[in-house]
Design a protein around this motif. Structure first.
Motif, PDB file in Angstrom:
ATOM      1  N   TRP A  29       0.813  -1.219   0.000  1.00 52.69           N
ATOM      2  CA  TRP A  29       0.000   0.000   0.000  1.00 52.69           C
ATOM      3  C   TRP A  29       0.843   1.264   0.000  1.00 52.69           C
ATOM      4  N   GLN A  30       2.051   1.180   0.587  1.00 50.78           N
ATOM      5  CA  GLN A  30       2.882   2.387   0.662  1.00 50.78           C
ATOM      6  C   GLN A  30       3.277   2.896  -0.722  1.00 50.78           C
ATOM      7  N   LEU A  31       3.457   1.959  -1.671  1.00 49.37           N
ATOM      8  CA  LEU A  31       3.793   2.382  -3.035  1.00 49.37           C
ATOM      9  C   LEU A  31       2.678   3.250  -3.616  1.00 49.37           C
ATOM     10  N   TYR A  32       1.444   2.877  -3.305  1.00 41.36           N
ATOM     11  CA  TYR A  32       0.314   3.629  -3.858  1.00 41.36           C
ATOM     12  C   TYR A  32       0.177   4.979  -3.186  1.00 41.36           C
ATOM     13  N   LEU A  34       2.706   6.704  -2.133  1.00 41.79           N
ATOM     14  CA  LEU A  34       3.722   7.530  -2.778  1.00 41.79           C
ATOM     15  C   LEU A  34       3.206   8.135  -4.078  1.00 41.79           C
TER      16      LEU A  34
ATOM     17  N   MET B 122       9.004   9.988  -6.097  1.00 42.26           N
ATOM     18  CA  MET B 122       7.745   9.410  -5.611  1.00 42.26           C
ATOM     19  C   MET B 122       6.968   8.693  -6.707  1.00 42.26           C
ATOM     20  N   ILE B 123       7.165   9.105  -7.949  1.00 44.29           N
ATOM     21  CA  ILE B 123       6.464   8.368  -9.012  1.00 44.29           C
ATOM     22  C   ILE B 123       7.387   7.330  -9.655  1.00 44.29           C
ATOM     23  N   TYR B 125       9.908   5.592  -8.399  1.00 42.09           N
ATOM     24  CA  TYR B 125      10.206   4.392  -7.627  1.00 42.09           C
ATOM     25  C   TYR B 125       9.072   3.364  -7.698  1.00 42.09           C
ATOM     26  N   PRO B 126       7.829   3.737  -7.374  1.00 37.52           N
ATOM     27  CA  PRO B 126       6.757   2.740  -7.514  1.00 37.52           C
ATOM     28  C   PRO B 126       6.671   2.168  -8.930  1.00 37.52           C
ATOM     29  N   LEU B 132       3.733  -3.471  -8.744  1.00 38.14           N
ATOM     30  CA  LEU B 132       2.718  -2.425  -8.791  1.00 38.14           C
ATOM     31  C   LEU B 132       1.595  -2.801  -9.753  1.00 38.14           C
ATOM     32  N   ASP B 208       8.143  -0.866   2.343  1.00 39.87           N
ATOM     33  CA  ASP B 208       8.561  -0.282   1.069  1.00 39.87           C
ATOM     34  C   ASP B 208       9.177   1.094   1.262  1.00 39.87           C
ATOM     35  N   LEU B 209       8.535   1.892   2.109  1.00 39.32           N
ATOM     36  CA  LEU B 209       9.035   3.244   2.338  1.00 39.32           C
ATOM     37  C   LEU B 209      10.422   3.206   2.979  1.00 39.32           C
TER      38      LEU B 209
END
Lengths: 317, 319
Positions: A29-32, A34, B122-123, B125-126, B132, B208-209
């Motif tokens: 969820w953290q990726l989303y 971000l 922020m964009i 990396y995901p 994803l 992840d962070l």
């Protein structure tokens, strides 16, 4: 991932995939989170403006807003093309970028090929360092330099032009506008544009050079038979990008180089859009002109890419 | 002691080895034929010409900026200052408009770069992570903005609707993320952060962070340097957003101030003698101004040049 473990039926594969997807969503969820701000940026500053292009088909007025303003169909496009200025603008835009492409495209390639031959490291590094530098100078400064250097009173270039018997006040001459624009662009970017070809040349298989040497190839033959084929894919990609942006010639430099004397050649679609839209506040007409420009561009890019894929096998995607 | 003597002895033996090496290499190399040698003369001539074409205007500007107003106005400066003086710089550095512009540009470049780099990471990396969901859709959404953009007026309308007109944010937000930089960052994350690292971090219970902050970012310093410099120099050099979005002169970035002084020509005098002197001074100031405003970029340039070269190559890797 898990689908490959047993040899399952299509239905169970789909089921599994859905499960992993759900598990992914929960675990990552953290990726989303971000993504929230950047996606908001793209929606607000990229995609909403695209949607705003709808006012090209409306009689936009501030009171009724974008969606409330009455429809106008293709009126604004007709209004633009009915104006004789339209064809001057299109011609100026096309001529300027075609000239820029024809003169500016081969030079970085030649530069990279020449640099690639040089073995003296200090000389090579010096040429590279110096010729990259103008890329980092701002457009305002480059145009100011042009104005000063070509100034009949101050500039050393006007003296040089006078020596060769040419008109010394180049910037006031509408017929010289394109040359000034294009060659100063080459002055500014050729060194930097050569980087990408240098990288491609560095990637060529060394054994090809050895084979060429054994066959007794001269340096020129080596460039023709090894270097050029080696960088061909890069050349094609760069070419597609440049042809595809033929109509997308920038506002910034043309606007700065404009003066009342050279306007007949220096007024291009981008500068016209600015004047109509922001100075005359005719939002709908300016948007129509801008949209026409972007669509032509997109079509050109797609067309060039398709042709290139078919002919050379190389494309952007 | 022994180590010291050993290292000191090294430079003495090194030249011998260096001197021998090229000879040996030349012996194994096939000799250039006469045609080749003529060709190489042509290559050096070509590159030298190009070098001079780039260099001469730059030297002329710098030389003029250190000359006297009369010499500059009379067009007597070529590659060396005439009547060497700092008057031009003194005048530039005491002008309020220029100092305000300089400060504003530092602000825009600093804050703008910070915002842009943060948003890009922020964009990117995901999007670099295969897990994803909808990755392809997001990437497509970013890439499409490279092919087609909203255009001048439609973007202006968004900025106006958000109430950003004539605020500092109008220069920072509308161009905060570049699709090209996202592509470069994404390619970098995918190619240089090994998957094993992520698996190890996951076993240790890192989120992840946490992984992004303590492992990916420290490993990505060269990338961060490249995109920060791209954004920073872009912001420092741009005048167009300021031209369309700003009204108040106290918000103007340096480039717009420069444009008004250098290109639109905002100078005037009272009586004729004054006007002559003022005009000559204005001519000189233009040269000094060009140098002053380009110095910050040229200061970082040597450090940047290398990274930029890498950046171009990163971006050129497809996929």
């Amino acid at each position: 991932m898990t689908a490959a473990v047993e040899a399952p039926t299509a239905a169970t594969v789909r089921e599994r995939r859905r499960k992993t997807r759900r598990r992914n969503l929960r675990r990552h969820w953290q990726l989303y989170v971000l993504l929230v701000l950047p996606v908001a940026y793209f929606v607000i500053f990229q995609y909403i403006p695209m949607a705003n292009n709808v006012i090209a088909f409306k009689d936009y007025n501030v009171v009724q807003g974008i969606w409330g303003s009455p429809w106008a169909g293709f009126d604004h496009f007709e209004r633009f093309f009915a104006n004789p200025v339209a064809w001057d603008l299109i011609r100026n835009t096309l001529m300027l970028s075609l000239y820029g492409f024809l003169a500016g495209f081969p030079i970085p390639i030649i530069l990279a090929l020449a640099l690639n031959e040089v073995r003296a490291r200090f000389f090579k590094r010096t040429v590279q360092m110096v010729t990259y530098a103008p890329h980092f100078i701002s457009t305002v400064i480059v145009v100011s330099m042009l104005i000063l250097i070509f100034s009949p009173r101050i500039g050393f270039m006007s003296d040089a032009l006078g020596f060769f018997g040419m008109d010394s006040n180049l910037l006031a001459d509408p017929d010289a506008f394109r040359s000034v624009y294009v060659w100063s662009d080459i002055w500014q970017t050729a060194g930097y544009s050569a980087i990408i070809y240098m990288a491609a040349l560095a990637g060529i298989d060394v054994s090809l050079y050895e084979a060429a040497r054994l066959d007794g190839a001269s340096r020129l033959q080596k460039i023709w038979h090894v270097d050029l084929p080696g960088i061909a894919p890069t050349v094609v990609v760069v070419m597609i990008l440049s042809v595809g942006s033929v109509m997308a010639i920038g506002f910034e430099k043309a606007f700065l180089l404009q003066n009342p004397l050279n306007l007949s050649q220096s007024e291009i679609i981008a500068t016209y859009t600015y004047k109509i839209g922001l100075l005359n506040a005719d939002f709908s007409l300016a948007t129509a002109v801008g949209l026409f420009n972007s669509v032509i561009n997109l079509v050109l890019l797609l067309a060039v890419n398709t042709v290139s894929k078919r002919v050379t096998g190389n494309g952007l995607w | 002691m022994t180590i010291e003597t050993a290292t000191r002895a090294e430079p003495e033996t090194a030249p011998e080895i260096k001197a021998r090496k090229p000879k040996r290499r030349r012996a194994t190399q096939v000799q250039d034929t006469r045609v080749d040698r003529i060709f190489m003369v042509g290559v050096y001539a070509l590159l030298t010409t190009f070098l001079l074409i780039v260099l001469v205007p730059l030297i002329n500007i710098v030389a003029s900026s250190f000359s006297s107003p009369a010499a500059v106005s009379g067009g007597r400066v070529f590659l060396w200052p005439v009547d060497f003086t700092f008057i031009g710089y003194k005048a530039v550095l005491t002008s309020d408009a220029i100092i305000t512009g300089f400060g504003n540009s530092l602000f825009y470049a600093g804050v703008g770069t910070l915002v842009s780099v943060a948003l890009t990471v922020m964009i990117a990396y995901p999007l670099s992570r295969s897990e994803l969901v909808g990755r392809k859709v997001f990437i497509g959404g970013v890439l499409f903005t490279m092919l087609f953009s909203g255009g001048l007026i439609p973007t202006y309308m968004v900025v106006r609707a958000l109430g950003l007109l004539d605020t500092r944010w109008a220069l920072i937000l509308p161009a905060a993320i570049g699709a090209w930089q996202v592509l470069i960052a994404m390619t970098f994350f995918r190619s240089s952060i090994p998957g094993e690292l992520y698996e190890a971090a996951q076993l240790d219970g890192a989120s992840d962070l946490r992984f992004l902050w303590s492992i990916v970012l420290p490993l990505s310093k060269p990338l961060l340097a490249v995109i920060a410099l791209m954004y920073g120099i872009g912001q420092w050099n741009s005048y167009f957003s300021a031209l369309i979005y700003l009204r108040s002169e106290e918000l103007y970035p340096l480039q717009l101030v420069l444009r008004n002084i250098l290109i639109v020509n905002n100078t005037g005098g009272t009586n004729l003698a004054d006007q002559m002197a003022a005009e000559q001074m204005a001519d000189l100031m233009k040269f000094s101004l060009i140098v002053v405003s380009t110095v910050p970029v040229m200061l970082v340039y040597p450090f940047v040049a290398r990274h930029f070269t890498k950046g171009v190559m990163l971006g050129s890797v497809k996929g």
